[in-house]
Design an enzyme around this catalytic site. Sequence first.
Site, PDB file in Angstrom:
ATOM      1  N   HIS A  25      -7.185  -3.823  -8.097  1.00 23.08           N
ATOM      2  CA  HIS A  25      -7.221  -4.116  -9.532  1.00 23.08           C
ATOM      3  C   HIS A  25      -7.446  -2.830 -10.331  1.00 23.08           C
ATOM      4  O   HIS A  25      -7.136  -2.777 -11.528  1.00 23.08           O
ATOM      5  CB  HIS A  25      -8.338  -5.110  -9.857  1.00 23.08           C
ATOM      6  CG  HIS A  25      -8.101  -6.485  -9.320  1.00 23.08           C
ATOM      7  ND1 HIS A  25      -8.447  -6.841  -8.044  1.00 23.08           N
ATOM      8  CD2 HIS A  25      -7.546  -7.584  -9.884  1.00 23.08           C
ATOM      9  CE1 HIS A  25      -8.126  -8.111  -7.840  1.00 23.08           C
ATOM     10  NE2 HIS A  25      -7.568  -8.584  -8.942  1.00 23.08           N
TER      11      HIS A  25
ATOM     12  N   ASP B 105       2.135  -9.234  -7.019  1.00 31.18           N
ATOM     13  CA  ASP B 105       0.779  -9.407  -7.522  1.00 31.18           C
ATOM     14  C   ASP B 105       0.826  -9.049  -9.004  1.00 31.18           C
ATOM     15  O   ASP B 105       1.833  -8.542  -9.510  1.00 31.18           O
ATOM     16  CB  ASP B 105      -0.199  -8.517  -6.745  1.00 31.18           C
ATOM     17  CG  ASP B 105      -1.615  -9.080  -6.760  1.00 31.18           C
ATOM     18  OD1 ASP B 105      -1.917  -9.915  -7.632  1.00 31.18           O
ATOM     19  OD2 ASP B 105      -2.413  -8.701  -5.878  1.00 31.18           O
TER      20      ASP B 105
END
Length: 977
Positions: A222, A295
């Site tokens: 992330h 993703d």
Amino acid sequence: MRRIVFLFFLVTSLSSFQKISAQKKPFQSDLKRAWVDSTFLSMPLEKQIGQLFMVAAYSNKGTSHESNLNILIDKYGIGGLIFFQGGPVRQVNMLNRLQKKSKIPLMIGMDLEWGLGMRLDSTMSFPRQMTLGALKNDSLIYEMGSEIAYQCKKIGVHFNFAPVVDVNSNPANPVIGTRSFGENKFKVSRKSIAYMKGLQDNGVLANAKHFPGHGDTDRDSHKVLPIVKHDRERLSDLELYPFKQLINSGVSSMMVAHLSVPALDSGDHPTTLSKKVITDLLRDELGFNGLVFTDALNMGGIANYTKPGQMDLAALEAGNDVLLFPGNVPAAIKIIKKRMKSDDDFNRSVLQRVKKILSAKYDLGLNNYSPLATEHLIREINNDEAKALNRKLFTKAVTVVSSDKNTIPIQVLDTSYLASLTIGESKKGPFQEKLDAYAPFAHYFINQENNEDLIAKLSRYTHIIVRIADMSNSRSKKYGLDLSEVEFLKRLSKETKVIVSVFGNAYALKYFEAFDNIICTYQDNIYTQEAVPQIVFGAIAASGKLPVTASEKFREDDGVETKDLKRLGFDLPENVQMDSRTLARIDTIIKYAIKDEATPGCQVLVARNGKIIYNKPFGYFTYDSISSVKNSTLYDLASITKVAATLQTGMFLYGSGDFDFQEPASAYLPELIGSNKELLDFENILSHQAGLLPYIPFWAETIDSSGLKSDLYSEKFSDNFRFQLSPNLFAIPSLKDSIWFKTIHSELREKPEDTCCYDYKYSDIGFYILQRSVESIINQPIQDFVSQNFYRPLGLSTMNYLPLCEHPIDRIAPSEKDEYFRNETIRGFVHDPGAAMYGGIGGHAGVFSNANDLAILLQMNLQDGYYGGQRYLLPGIVKNFSTPPFQNNRRGIGWDKPKLDGDGPTSDYASPVTYGHTGFTGTAAWVDPQFELVYIFLSNRTFPSAENSKLIKNNIRTRVQDIIYESIWNYEATHAF
């Protein structure tokens, strides 16, 4: 029932058959092709490209956010939304508006790895995958997947971005960790398949992530781009193994992670943008034909790689089908369109993927989309079956990591001196409350006082049950542990036996290698807090296994499978095949009874199959509504004493051969020889057909015109007046002998005409005789015998005679404002005058208890005299005593029974083998072996006046019992095939 969940392997077989059958329906295929083609042709190129985007949506961001989504839908024809934070009703309302806006229904996805609670308020969270990794039974994971699919469909979700298929082989992994099933690739594969099939068999598409494997990383994608440095052989053997198994099992979609894996692509390409990873490996080599999602494209692991639009193009060039969480849809469509016009192969490939998405939408039923309902939505997604499953999942995952010399479970209670110690919390909660249900406990908290003083206090106990609370998943922060407190526990463990319960991350176990008795719950919630005490005391057997290696001592697959000692446990109604919504009607009846002043308060407990599934206090001690009833409240059991004390003693002695209920009472009491009771045997006495008077008002003879006789009573304690009958009344000890003398010489009832035998007539007198008889055999007071042989070994901390000797008065419900004998409020002293004159210890009355302890005693009887790993009564004795010995008399030997023609003390639904007893103060206790039921009703309906008969006239206790049986019938009706 909304659906029936079959056994996991049966469902798998049926699912495979259905898929084969579907392939044999060309008509349906033609309809699908026609819808896909016509829909495709109806869109301009920009909106065809728009179908590739799944944009982030939030139901808690207000109108401006929704307006932006409307623009993307109307102008660019985006294909789907991935919802994040918000609430279920808000999300459904918002989704209905957006779907109405979209000419082609939107495909909706969410990250719901542990259920709707991962993203939405007012919803439930199932266990994280590492918790599930401890489960022995994978079919429970299938059930969870089925339930999550049901809840997804209720809020319009078509894709659940789960399961996480990564093998978490790196304890330092900051992003996967507890989201993984563990470090064993075989277990990860099996459990992932179970979860996937649970979703897909119930109409929601699963998504295996994060390809090609995010388990061995030490950085968070992330934020940055993690690097996986393993060679191809290792990757194929470990990281890729679960993905291959899911592909073979029919997973619908795959999510590609933001990783750098040099062994798969030596160029400067994150895996999300790598043709070698997605097209060459995933599609061509592994043969995956489902949808491939990136993703989230806003994540730091890739967002800094290239500009929006260029990144989306690169993702499509690599072979992805769906662009998740794009940063700039208009810019991306412009760039992709430009590339399509200049590259025929790329153009053809993109358009094929658009049709692939439309095909998926058809399979999801979006060709016939209809708006979602919000009525009863919160109740439906928080349904009782889901709660029961959730409890089962968390409970069965709890792992006894080690148990020195079979310390767990603790079996012997009467010689154990027990305390709990909590670190990270400062007040009692479910953990302490459930410990209290099994034995007397003292509760301490680590910051309560000076540690040296605390060690001195705790060292007096034989066992300390430790709860480590307020933990975290942060490895860098030592999982929330204060190591000085761990050192404190090490010191304590040298003084006494310590059982440490770690309510958090399994990797934290490395700090507890010095301890021999360790339990790991993985997560901290009401389910795990209630599970640990049950495992510690053997109400349930632990079967969990560590899903990861925490240290050299605590390895993956470690876990002690503990014994089930057949102690009463705690569960939810659906887990014992009862209907919660039906049981909730009990509340209505009780609240009416309290409002009608049938009783100021009460306690109702229901247990089935060895599990307490309903235990609820109602109302107050008195009608002034000052002190509320609690689970810990003690009630005067009144005549339940007959079966809870005196009869238990008689059955015990019968088993040892010291007592025979077919013998006359005079065989044990020589003083009965020559009396009218000489030939009365206990079979007739205890069945209440020996001709004994129902009741003798002994107290009335101790009163004259001026009141209580001064030679018998005093307002003050002294050597002469040692029997305390109430707070301000004491009697001479010989009063007991006088009562016994009058009992011996009391008259018998007249026999009915034309018969040689007495008819049935309920009587207290027989239990004066039984008490005296068994005390002559055991050569000690009955209160000492039942305490030593039943109550204390069973862990009954509230049950006994003379409750004020052990408990504060504020825990005891008052029974009456006595205005005829003792002339004061009776609280903590036996209500029955005869038992009071007997020193508070009668064979027919005098025992106090809360509902939990009485339920334990009856559960022992239900289990044929066995409980907690110990046998209290020989097999068959309870059945012998609870079987009516005579025709036309419902009574067993001491036990009450259902009335043969109905309209008796029990529900008409009660089976013929039911036994139990009621009490004058408004109590009832019933066991139904056929349905494995225990029902307890405790009240003080006699306060303030014993003349109050509304509880009886309105059949409150039997109506509650009716509901208990109806909850079984209703569960069976809704679960019938």
